[in-house]
Write an enzyme that holds these catalytic residues in place. Structure first.
Site, mmCIF file in Angstrom:
data_model
loop_
_atom_site.group_PDB
_atom_site.id
_atom_site.type_symbol
_atom_site.label_atom_id
_atom_site.label_comp_id
_atom_site.label_asym_id
_atom_site.label_seq_id
_atom_site.Cartn_x
_atom_site.Cartn_y
_atom_site.Cartn_z
ATOM 1 N N GLU A 177 0.833 -1.217 0.000
ATOM 2 C CA GLU A 177 0.000 0.000 0.000
ATOM 3 C C GLU A 177 0.864 1.262 0.000
ATOM 4 O OE1 GLU A 177 0.326 -2.240 2.291
ATOM 5 O OE2 GLU A 177 0.389 -1.417 4.331
ATOM 6 N N SER A 227 8.527 -8.542 5.652
ATOM 7 C CA SER A 227 9.257 -8.718 6.911
ATOM 8 C C SER A 227 8.986 -10.112 7.496
ATOM 9 C CB SER A 227 8.838 -7.630 7.891
ATOM 10 O OG SER A 227 7.432 -7.642 8.008
ATOM 11 N N CYS A 282 16.859 -6.226 0.794
ATOM 12 C CA CYS A 282 16.946 -7.404 1.666
ATOM 13 C C CYS A 282 18.320 -8.048 1.546
ATOM 14 C CB CYS A 282 15.858 -8.393 1.325
ATOM 15 S SG CYS A 282 16.082 -9.083 -0.299
HETATM 16 P P1 NAD Z 1 5.909 -5.765 5.326
HETATM 17 O O1 NAD Z 1 6.030 -7.136 5.898
HETATM 18 O O2 NAD Z 1 5.532 -4.659 6.232
HETATM 19 O O3 NAD Z 1 4.808 -5.755 4.145
HETATM 20 C C1 NAD Z 1 4.851 -6.670 3.080
HETATM 21 C C2 NAD Z 1 3.432 -6.913 2.575
HETATM 22 O O4 NAD Z 1 2.656 -7.511 3.616
HETATM 23 C C3 NAD Z 1 2.695 -5.657 2.136
HETATM 24 O O5 NAD Z 1 2.002 -5.927 0.947
HETATM 25 C C4 NAD Z 1 1.737 -5.372 3.296
HETATM 26 O O6 NAD Z 1 0.530 -4.795 2.863
HETATM 27 C C5 NAD Z 1 1.482 -6.750 3.882
HETATM 28 N N1 NAD Z 1 1.304 -6.730 5.346
HETATM 29 C C6 NAD Z 1 1.964 -5.932 6.230
HETATM 30 N N2 NAD Z 1 1.570 -6.232 7.482
HETATM 31 C C7 NAD Z 1 0.656 -7.225 7.388
HETATM 32 C C8 NAD Z 1 -0.101 -7.960 8.350
HETATM 33 N N3 NAD Z 1 -0.008 -7.723 9.648
HETATM 34 N N4 NAD Z 1 -0.947 -8.913 7.902
HETATM 35 C C9 NAD Z 1 -1.053 -9.177 6.585
HETATM 36 N N5 NAD Z 1 -0.357 -8.507 5.639
HETATM 37 C C10 NAD Z 1 0.492 -7.553 6.034
HETATM 38 O O7 NAD Z 1 7.293 -5.466 4.577
HETATM 39 P P2 NAD Z 1 7.782 -4.100 3.919
HETATM 40 O O8 NAD Z 1 8.091 -3.130 5.011
HETATM 41 O O9 NAD Z 1 6.880 -3.693 2.830
HETATM 42 O O10 NAD Z 1 9.150 -4.587 3.236
HETATM 43 C C11 NAD Z 1 10.393 -4.625 3.907
HETATM 44 C C12 NAD Z 1 10.697 -6.006 4.404
HETATM 45 O O11 NAD Z 1 10.717 -6.918 3.316
HETATM 46 C C13 NAD Z 1 12.088 -6.110 5.023
HETATM 47 O O12 NAD Z 1 12.009 -6.906 6.167
HETATM 48 C C14 NAD Z 1 12.913 -6.790 3.950
HETATM 49 O O13 NAD Z 1 14.031 -7.515 4.413
HETATM 50 C C15 NAD Z 1 11.901 -7.705 3.353
HETATM 51 N N6 NAD Z 1 12.283 -8.114 2.012
HETATM 52 C C16 NAD Z 1 12.735 -9.384 1.850
HETATM 53 C C17 NAD Z 1 13.139 -9.816 0.608
HETATM 54 C C18 NAD Z 1 13.671 -11.204 0.423
HETATM 55 O O14 NAD Z 1 13.914 -11.568 -0.703
HETATM 56 N N7 NAD Z 1 13.845 -11.978 1.473
HETATM 57 C C19 NAD Z 1 13.069 -8.946 -0.485
HETATM 58 C C20 NAD Z 1 12.582 -7.655 -0.287
HETATM 59 C C21 NAD Z 1 12.182 -7.254 0.977
#
Ligand code: NAD
Length: 490
Positions: A177, A227, A282
């Site tokens: 979002e 995350s 990441c």
């Molecule tokens: P996030 O977990 O906050 O959000 C990711 C997605 O999950 C979004 O679409 C969000 O709408 C949804 N979401 C968030 N909270 C939720 C909940 N409580 N219930 C259901 N859905 C939910 O992550 P972010 O801040 O957008 O991205 C950064 C994170 O992503 C970092 O931890 C990073 O390391 C990780 N990341 C990992 C990789 C990998 O390949 N391992 C790649 C890119 C990013």
């Protein structure tokens, strides 16, 4: 830009009460509003995708990939490519060059997925018993969905979308979002490609939309990137609803610097890894472990590299690093730096309180170096997800590898050395899914799996390459008997 859903080949304004402000993190301006969709939006997309699946899976695979070729060409066109990169900079903060580099990996994944006619071939063994043959066929799974994070708005959906479609599945994407604009633009191109209605769908929203995806009976497979805590929730909830799922989580990527490393090269590469994309990758290195005599030279050079980086709005010329995603992230990073100082570490380069002239409302944190960070301390364990590099020191490679393997995450581990034997040992013993040897961001090419381990990944098949083919197909085994007695005379 108005943020709409794209369902069954149509742009739809979702019927929602709440919107999430999309903020340009450099200027602080609200540049769009993401509709916080509901389960009803997911249901409409899943219905459209289920209906489309019936005929899409019957489209020959070599015809299916023609749509992808067309999409790749539309996205790669220089003008549109620049427009996509500008959107990424404006909603996510990274520099224009970083945004363009992000999209290269998206195109590469489309190119690899276009090899689906070859990659999805099955297996055949004649005469497993007299007159009996056995065949393994790969068939699509059905409706698949991706839940994406904010930090690569253009690339991450393409770790999955091209493979899912080429393999004959229909697809739903839910972007973060915080960054809905890039996919909004790319879906205009998807519309131009002319996929049959319902084959590719876009739904916008946050937790309610995600829960709608996790629970929907028609959605058979889910990929998630974000995350670790959310990854665990996605993995457990989707599995409890009987779905195939892979969930990539957070990271805390260590790098070891041996005394024989080419120190100037190592410093430059490590600085690019730690501070590129404002540390919001990441695969960003966030923990540098010096061994023996490497400490003094590396620490001095890395502090210089950190303090000399040009920080600002990613579309301005000469800017090497943009802001973090929003003010909340800026505050969180600054609080973690403060905590580290409280835990006894020193802060030789401190990026707190950064104000960029002309962009006073931006969420900037300058590159930061924390030194003498203690193993086991909060800062050594948690993912900061900002331009902060922690320094630690040990006396031997044994201790360094032990330290690397003591972390909870396993996304990436790197080593800088000129010793082949040390490199070989590290490759063998490091507990991480992506290994860099004299490499700071060991991002696998599209034809290799993006392989996280430990708390960085939940599932078995990864994104990209043959793992994606495995994930987006289900195997069917056929055992056939055609008795001789039934032979007709022709
Ligand atoms: P996030 O977990 O906050 O959000 C990711 C997605 O999950 C979004 O679409 C969000 O709408 C949804 N979401 C968030 N909270 C939720 C909940 N409580 N219930 C259901 N859905 C939910 O992550 P972010 O801040 O957008 O991205 C950064 C994170 O992503 C970092 O931890 C990073 O390391 C990780 N990341 C990992 C990789 C990998 O390949 N391992 C790649 C890119 C990013």
């Amino acid at each position: 830009m108005e943020i709409l859903n794209y369902i069954n080949g149509e742009w739809i304004k979702p019927n929602v009460k709440e919107y999430f402000d999309v903020i340009n993190p450099a200027t602080g301006e609200v540049i769009a509003k993401t509709p916080l969709g509901t389960k009803a939006d997911v249901d409409a997309a899943a219905k459209a995708a289920s209906e489309a699946f019936v005929s899409w899976r019957r489209v020959p695979v070599n015809d299916r990939v023609q749509y992808l070729f067309k999409l790749r060409n539309l996205m790669r066109d220089a003008e549109r490519g620049d427009e996509i990169a500008k959107l990424i900079t404006n909603e996510c903060g990274k520099t224009f060059e970083e945004a363009k580099a992000e999209m290269v990996r998206a195109y590469e994944n489309i190119e690899v997925a276009s090899g689906m006619p070859h990659m999805s071939k099955g297996e055949f063994v004649e005469d497993i018993a007299p007159g009996i043959d056995e065949i393994m066929i790969r068939q699509p799974v059905g409706v698949c969905a991706t839940i994406a994070p904010f930090n690569f708005p253009g690339m991450i959906p393409f770790w999955y979308l091209p493979y899912a479609l080429a393999a004959g599945n229909t697809y739903i994407i839910k972007p973060s979002e915080k960054v809905p604009m890039t996919m909004q633009f790319i879906f205009k191109l998807i519309e131009q490609v002319g996929f049959p209605k319902g084959v590719v769908n876009l739904v916008n929203g946050a937790k309610d939309t995600v829960d709608g995806i996790l629970e929907h009976p028609a959605i058979r497979a889910i990929t998630f990137v974000g995350s670790t805590n959310v990854a665990k929730y996605i993995y457990a909830t989707a599995a409890s609803h009987g779905k195939r799922v892979q969930a990539q989580g957070g990271a805390k990527n260590p790098v070891i610097i041996l005394p024989d490393a080419d120190m100037e090269m190592a410093t430059k590469i490590i600085a690019d890894s730690a501070f590129g994309c404002a540390g919001q990758r990441c695969l960003a290195v966030s923990l540098a472990v010096t061994v023996g005599e490497s400490r003094n030279m590396f620490n001095e050079l890395i502090c210089d590299a950190a303090s000399s980086r040009t920080v600002g709005y990613g579309l301005d010329a000469g800017v090497q690093m943009g802001p973090v995603i929003n003010l909340a992230a800026q505050q969180r990073v600054e609080q973690l730096i403060a905590l580290c100082a409280k835990e006894g570490a020193s802060v030789p380069v401190d990026g707190r309180g950064t104000v960029v002239k002309g962009y006073e409302r931006g969420s900037f944190v300058r590159p930061t170096i924390l030194s003498e960070v203690k193993p086991g301390s909060e800062i050594a364990r948690v993912e900061i997800f900002g331009p902060v590099l922690s320094l630690m020191h040990v006396n031997s490679i044994d201790e360094a590898i032990q330290l690397v393997n003591s972390g909870q995450y396993g996304n990436q581990a790197s080593l800088f050395t000129t010793s082949g034997n040390a490199a070989r040992r590290f490759r063998y013993e490091a507990d991480a899914g992506n290994i860099g040897i004299n490499i700071g961001v060991a991002a696998p090419m599209a034809f290799f799996p993006f392989s996280g381990w430990k708390e960085s990944f939940f599932g078995d098949m990864h994104g990209q390459g043959m793992d994606a083919v495995e994930f987006f197909t289900q195997k069917k085994v056929v055992v056939e008997r055609w008795p001789k007695e039934w032979t007709r005379k022709f």
